[in-house]
Design a protein around this motif. Structure first.
Motif, mmCIF file in Angstrom:
data_model
loop_
_atom_site.group_PDB
_atom_site.id
_atom_site.type_symbol
_atom_site.label_atom_id
_atom_site.label_comp_id
_atom_site.label_asym_id
_atom_site.label_seq_id
_atom_site.Cartn_x
_atom_site.Cartn_y
_atom_site.Cartn_z
ATOM 1 N N GLN A 6 0.864 -1.190 0.000
ATOM 2 C CA GLN A 6 0.000 0.000 0.000
ATOM 3 C C GLN A 6 0.897 1.235 0.000
ATOM 4 N N TYR A 52 0.083 4.193 2.247
ATOM 5 C CA TYR A 52 -0.225 4.000 3.663
ATOM 6 C C TYR A 52 1.039 3.868 4.502
ATOM 7 N N ALA A 64 0.388 -2.599 4.527
ATOM 8 C CA ALA A 64 -0.708 -2.809 5.477
ATOM 9 C C ALA A 64 -0.362 -3.920 6.461
#
Ligand code: CCH
Length: 265
Positions: free
Chosen positions: A21, A24, A29
């Motif tokens: 990700q 993120y 994640a």
């Protein structure tokens, strides 16, 4: 989710695909999925046999009601650990998404990072863990970070928080940790490294592991012996995600209303 072993292999592959990700946190994640697995299981109370991952009881706490099931949470955790360079943790399916209301854990069963060794023992002995297992489980803080908008704490434990290793234990012993009060009033421990310009952190509960005679033995062991840590973590994480679950010789869960039966992955 279907009952065949192959279905879980497909699920493993799907989990691997969603780990990456770029937008993120540190690009993965993985850490938050490991925390999800831990929180789904870490509510277990051995005495009353309530809480734990079976039944996906955590759905009831989640705002917006995430219908993801209990197998998926624990499987995502073990897949993420392996993909981040950690050990392969044995995992069995068959948890249901059904939980008897009377078995739902009350709030407050998960640990509070602001506290000390006594609190850790109170929380983890309740689940049936011993001192060695408490230290081994804490090694998961090699992964991920704290977010001030979630827990009030801020920062990461190690420089590479998406690589599973024993660095958390090594830094815990090798660095000088100083108490720091954040703007929000929360106290944590930090180490500022002038060379790299980075600040790493430890929770008060992490530092408590170095201030307790029984705990520090294991911190020292896992800091100097990565293999010993990986072996201990494999065992204890597998135990965590099986809390409150009993199985027959074929791996079928025998203590829940479980029409699908259990399956090996
Ligand atoms: Fe933890 N953890 N944890 N933790 N945790 C936090 C983040 C992670 C405590 C407190 C916190 C375990 C044990 C404890 C992970 C795995 C495990 C945070 C920051 C706090 C606070 C949350 C935030 O702000 O986002 C305390 C206290 C204990 C007591 O022992 C155990 C056991 C495990 C798994 C085996 C992981 C992974 C994270 C990082 C999550 C992320 O979003 O990056």
């Amino acid at each position: 989710m279907g009952g065949k072993t192959g279905d879980f292999e497909a699920v493993r592959q799907d989990i691997i695909k969603l780990l990456h990700q770029p937008e993120y946190d540190d690009g993965s994640a993985g850490p938050v999925l490991v925390r999800l697995a831990w929180h789904s299981a870490g509510t277990y109370d051995a005495e009353t046999d309530t809480g734990g991952s079976n039944g996906a009881g955590m759905r009831y706490e989640a705002e917006g009601g995430d219908p993801a099931n209990a197998d998926l949470w624990t499987l995502a955790g073990v897949v993420a650990i392996k993909e981040m360079g950690g050990p392969e943790i044995p995992w069995l399916g068959g948890r249901t998404d059904y939980v008897d209301d009377s078995k739902l854990p009350p709030r407050g069963r998960l640990p509070d990072g602001a506290k000390g060794a006594d609190h850790l023992r109170w929380i983890f002995y309740r689940m049936g863990f011993n001192d060695q297992e408490i230290v081994a489980l804490s090694g998961a803080h090699n992964l991920g970070r704290c977010h001030s908008d979630r827990s009030g704490f801020e920062g990461q434990w190690v420089n590479n928080p998406t690589r599973f290793s024993n660095q958390y234990f090594r830094l815990m012993l090798s660095m000088q940790w100083k108490k720091k009060t954040l703007k929000n009033g929360v106290e944590q421990f930090v180490n500022y490294d002038e060379d790299s310009g980075t600040e790493l952190m430890m929770l008060p509960t992490d530092i408590a592991l170095t201030q307790d005679k029984a705990f520090i033995k294991y911190v020292e062991l896992y800091a100097r012996d990565k293999e010993a840590f990986f072996a201990a973590f494999t065992k204890v994480f597998a135990k965590l995600i099986e809390l409150g679950i009993t199985r027959d010789a074929d791996g079928n869960i025998t203590n829940s209303d479980n029409e699908l039966g259990g399956y090996h992955a």
